[in-house]
Design a protein around this motif. Structure first.
Motif, PDB file in Angstrom:
ATOM      1  N   ALA A 131       4.134  -5.625   6.288  1.00  0.00           N
ATOM      2  CA  ALA A 131       3.705  -5.495   4.986  1.00  0.00           C
ATOM      3  C   ALA A 131       2.684  -6.237   4.209  1.00  0.00           C
ATOM      4  O   ALA A 131       3.349  -6.979   4.091  1.00  0.00           O
ATOM      5  CB  ALA A 131       3.901  -4.043   4.907  1.00  0.00           C
ATOM      6  N   GLN A 132       1.274  -5.830   3.932  1.00  0.00           N
ATOM      7  CA  GLN A 132       0.749  -7.352   2.516  1.00  0.00           C
ATOM      8  C   GLN A 132       1.064  -6.584   0.992  1.00  0.00           C
ATOM      9  O   GLN A 132       1.175  -5.410   1.051  1.00  0.00           O
ATOM     10  CB  GLN A 132      -0.865  -6.899   2.997  1.00  0.00           C
TER      11      GLN A 132
ATOM     12  N   LYS B  46       0.645  -1.087   0.470  1.00  0.00           N
ATOM     13  CA  LYS B  46       0.115   0.427  -0.188  1.00  0.00           C
ATOM     14  C   LYS B  46       0.844   1.469   0.230  1.00  0.00           C
ATOM     15  O   LYS B  46       0.395   2.450  -0.457  1.00  0.00           O
ATOM     16  CB  LYS B  46      -0.760  -0.181   1.452  1.00  0.00           C
ATOM     17  N   ALA B  47       1.725   1.081   0.481  1.00  0.00           N
ATOM     18  CA  ALA B  47       2.642   2.460   1.081  1.00  0.00           C
ATOM     19  C   ALA B  47       3.401   2.783  -0.514  1.00  0.00           C
ATOM     20  O   ALA B  47       3.531   3.545  -1.216  1.00  0.00           O
ATOM     21  CB  ALA B  47       3.639   2.221   1.999  1.00  0.00           C
ATOM     22  N   THR B  48       3.859   1.835  -1.491  1.00  0.00           N
ATOM     23  CA  THR B  48       4.613   1.801  -1.979  1.00  0.00           C
ATOM     24  C   THR B  48       3.753   2.166  -3.444  1.00  0.00           C
ATOM     25  O   THR B  48       4.067   3.551  -4.070  1.00  0.00           O
ATOM     26  CB  THR B  48       4.842   0.715  -2.637  1.00  0.00           C
ATOM     27  N   VAL B  49       2.551   2.087  -3.385  1.00  0.00           N
ATOM     28  CA  VAL B  49       1.379   2.076  -4.590  1.00  0.00           C
ATOM     29  C   VAL B  49       0.900   3.794  -4.437  1.00  0.00           C
ATOM     30  O   VAL B  49       0.803   4.384  -4.875  1.00  0.00           O
ATOM     31  CB  VAL B  49      -0.111   1.789  -4.349  1.00  0.00           C
ATOM     32  N   ALA B  50       1.003   4.059  -2.671  1.00  0.00           N
ATOM     33  CA  ALA B  50       0.321   5.596  -2.385  1.00  0.00           C
ATOM     34  C   ALA B  50       1.203   6.640  -2.740  1.00  0.00           C
ATOM     35  O   ALA B  50       1.163   7.359  -2.805  1.00  0.00           O
ATOM     36  CB  ALA B  50       0.553   5.435  -0.779  1.00  0.00           C
ATOM     37  N   GLN B  51       2.806   6.030  -2.552  1.00  0.00           N
ATOM     38  CA  GLN B  51       3.873   7.108  -3.249  1.00  0.00           C
ATOM     39  C   GLN B  51       4.212   7.506  -4.302  1.00  0.00           C
ATOM     40  O   GLN B  51       4.027   8.704  -4.679  1.00  0.00           O
ATOM     41  CB  GLN B  51       4.981   6.324  -2.810  1.00  0.00           C
ATOM     42  N   ALA B  52       3.087   6.149  -5.048  1.00  0.00           N
ATOM     43  CA  ALA B  52       3.199   6.167  -6.857  1.00  0.00           C
ATOM     44  C   ALA B  52       2.410   7.014  -7.148  1.00  0.00           C
ATOM     45  O   ALA B  52       2.779   7.767  -8.742  1.00  0.00           O
ATOM     46  CB  ALA B  52       3.916   5.265  -7.823  1.00  0.00           C
ATOM     47  N   THR B  53       1.484   6.629  -6.277  1.00  0.00           N
ATOM     48  CA  THR B  53       0.171   7.385  -7.520  1.00  0.00           C
ATOM     49  C   THR B  53      -0.388   8.616  -6.911  1.00  0.00           C
ATOM     50  O   THR B  53      -0.961   9.707  -7.520  1.00  0.00           O
ATOM     51  CB  THR B  53      -1.006   6.814  -6.598  1.00  0.00           C
TER      52      THR B  53
ATOM     53  N   LEU C 212      -1.329   9.274  -3.891  1.00  0.00           N
ATOM     54  CA  LEU C 212      -3.357   8.790  -3.508  1.00  0.00           C
ATOM     55  C   LEU C 212      -3.090   8.295  -2.011  1.00  0.00           C
ATOM     56  O   LEU C 212      -1.735   8.011  -1.018  1.00  0.00           O
ATOM     57  CB  LEU C 212      -4.198   7.401  -3.676  1.00  0.00           C
ATOM     58  N   SER C 213      -3.512   8.861  -0.702  1.00  0.00           N
ATOM     59  CA  SER C 213      -3.938   7.939   0.608  1.00  0.00           C
ATOM     60  C   SER C 213      -3.744   6.976   0.429  1.00  0.00           C
ATOM     61  O   SER C 213      -4.547   6.254  -0.308  1.00  0.00           O
ATOM     62  CB  SER C 213      -4.403   8.667   1.313  1.00  0.00           C
ATOM     63  N   LEU C 214      -3.617   6.551   2.162  1.00  0.00           N
ATOM     64  CA  LEU C 214      -2.844   4.551   1.668  1.00  0.00           C
ATOM     65  C   LEU C 214      -3.599   4.193   2.221  1.00  0.00           C
ATOM     66  O   LEU C 214      -4.433   3.392   1.504  1.00  0.00           O
ATOM     67  CB  LEU C 214      -2.133   5.178   3.218  1.00  0.00           C
ATOM     68  N   ALA C 215      -5.126   5.038   2.610  1.00  0.00           N
ATOM     69  CA  ALA C 215      -6.396   4.245   2.816  1.00  0.00           C
ATOM     70  C   ALA C 215      -7.431   4.253   1.501  1.00  0.00           C
ATOM     71  O   ALA C 215      -7.742   3.177   1.565  1.00  0.00           O
ATOM     72  CB  ALA C 215      -7.499   5.687   3.607  1.00  0.00           C
ATOM     73  N   THR C 216      -7.191   4.876   0.932  1.00  0.00           N
ATOM     74  CA  THR C 216      -7.718   5.018  -1.164  1.00  0.00           C
ATOM     75  C   THR C 216      -6.940   4.091  -1.020  1.00  0.00           C
ATOM     76  O   THR C 216      -7.757   2.873  -2.344  1.00  0.00           O
ATOM     77  CB  THR C 216      -8.057   6.200  -1.770  1.00  0.00           C
ATOM     78  N   CYS C 217      -5.416   4.219  -0.893  1.00  0.00           N
ATOM     79  CA  CYS C 217      -4.770   2.761  -1.928  1.00  0.00           C
ATOM     80  C   CYS C 217      -5.308   1.225  -1.301  1.00  0.00           C
ATOM     81  O   CYS C 217      -5.670   0.458  -2.468  1.00  0.00           O
ATOM     82  CB  CYS C 217      -3.245   3.131  -2.029  1.00  0.00           C
ATOM     83  N   GLY C 218      -5.291   1.457  -0.301  1.00  0.00           N
ATOM     84  CA  GLY C 218      -5.857  -0.033   0.695  1.00  0.00           C
ATOM     85  C   GLY C 218      -6.716  -0.833   0.117  1.00  0.00           C
ATOM     86  O   GLY C 218      -6.863  -1.556  -0.155  1.00  0.00           O
TER      87      GLY C 218
END
Length: 336
Positions: A73-74, A32-39, A41-47
């Motif tokens: 982390a998952q 979730k963290a790497t996706v949030a950083q790349a997009t 978007l917030s961690l909650a939204t990415c999750g």
């Protein structure tokens, strides 16, 4: 992927989903963290989005990351086998018909492909061919390239007469549970060349084909998209005055050079690819020289000879079909 311009809340949510999908395709795996950083978007939204995509099977869970003292982390991975894209290029050669095809994954990885020579090319033979090649795969997108003018999935004119005035997209959509895209051979080829060469979207390009028996064709990419025109007639260079002058005996190099000069003057491309009977590396150099006689050197683009258009053609069908299918499934609207 291009996204619709909107301030609609629901579409903004879908755009966020598209961002996450495209990011996961690029990363192949992440948290979730790497996706949030790349997009962004917030961690909650990415999750939330990742969990929803896991439920559909488009994203898969991987093992937890090694713990560095906190809760591990998952990890997630994009499921490239979520669906497949079938691409088919049909052409007439020496009294027979050549069916070139590829089967690719949801991220464009090649699974199967080849060329087969068949005695006929019509709607029934195309349907049978697709059934034979896709029966064991979850194919959700089918792209077909033809040498002709196609408007809204209907073939208006075609070098293969059996397809003329046929609403091919509608016919295939009734037979296959898949997104269907029917397109012009040169538009697909130009886009495949653009992808294969990893060219900048800031510089237009053109792809010229001068076949032995049929009319010449051209595909044009501007801003990273195929230029199809108001009625999908863009690239029909056989109608250029320089190709219709009296005198069938004009040298091929002069004919191609005049066409290139016309394109330079209109779209100012950074690259032009040429292919066809009688062309070759030496003639490409002659074409470049002839262009320089009329066009200042700084405006003459790189002219690249392609011995065969097959790889560019099938790559273009696969890429354009996948992009259009993803747009439709996310935003519920068709996109050429």
């Amino acid at each position: 992927m291009d996204y619709p311009l909107t301030s609609n809340t629901q579409q903004l949510k879908l755009i966020n989903v598209a961002h996450v999908i495209e990011t996961m395709k690029a990363l192949r795996r992440g948290t979730k963290a790497t996706v949030a950083q790349a997009t962004g978007l917030s961690l909650a939204t990415c999750g939330t989005i990742l969990n929803s995509l896991c439920a559909s099977g488009e994203i898969l869970h991987e093992a937890l990351e090694a713990s560095s003292g906190g809760r591990p982390a998952q990890r997630f991975i994009y499921n490239e086998h979520f669906f497949y894209v079938f691409s088919l290029a049909v052409a007439g050669e020496h009294g027979h018909y050549v069916y070139g095809y590829t089967l690719t994954t949801a991220i464009g990885t090649l699974v199967a492909g080849g060329r087969e020579t068949l005695p006929s090319a019509d709607t029934a033979s195309v349907i049978a061919f697709i059934h034979g090649k896709t029966a064991q795969y979850n194919v959700r997108a089918i792209g077909i390239g033809l040498p002709g003018v196609i408007v809204d999935g209907r073939v208006l004119t075609c070098d293969i007469s059996a397809f003329e005035d046929v609403a091919l997209r509608d016919i295939l959509a009734a037979r296959f549970a898949a997104f269907i895209r029917i397109g012009n051979d040169m538009n697909f080829t130009a886009y495949g060349f653009y992808k294969n060469q990893r060219l900048s979207k800031d510089q237009p390009l053109a792809y010229l084909m001068f076949p032995e028996k049929h009319c010449p064709g051209c595909g044009i990419i501007v801003g990273g998209k195929a230029l199809e025109g108001a009625t999908q007639f863009a690239g029909e260079i056989a109608h250029l005055p320089c190709l219709n002058r009296p005198g069938a005996g004009r040298a091929l190099a002069r004919t191609v050079a005049d066409t290139v000069i016309s394109l330079i003057s209109i779209i100012n491309p950074g690259t032009i690819a040429v292919t066809g009977a009688g062309l070759g590396p030496q003639m490409t150099a002659d074409i470049f020289r002839l262009c320089r006689e009329t066009i200042p050197r700084q405006h003459v683009p790189d002219i690249i000879y392609r011995e065969s258009m097959d790889d560019d053609y099938l790559r273009g069908i696969a890429e354009m079909t996948l992009e259009s299918a993803n747009y439709q499934r996310l935003f519920g609207a068709s996109r050429r």
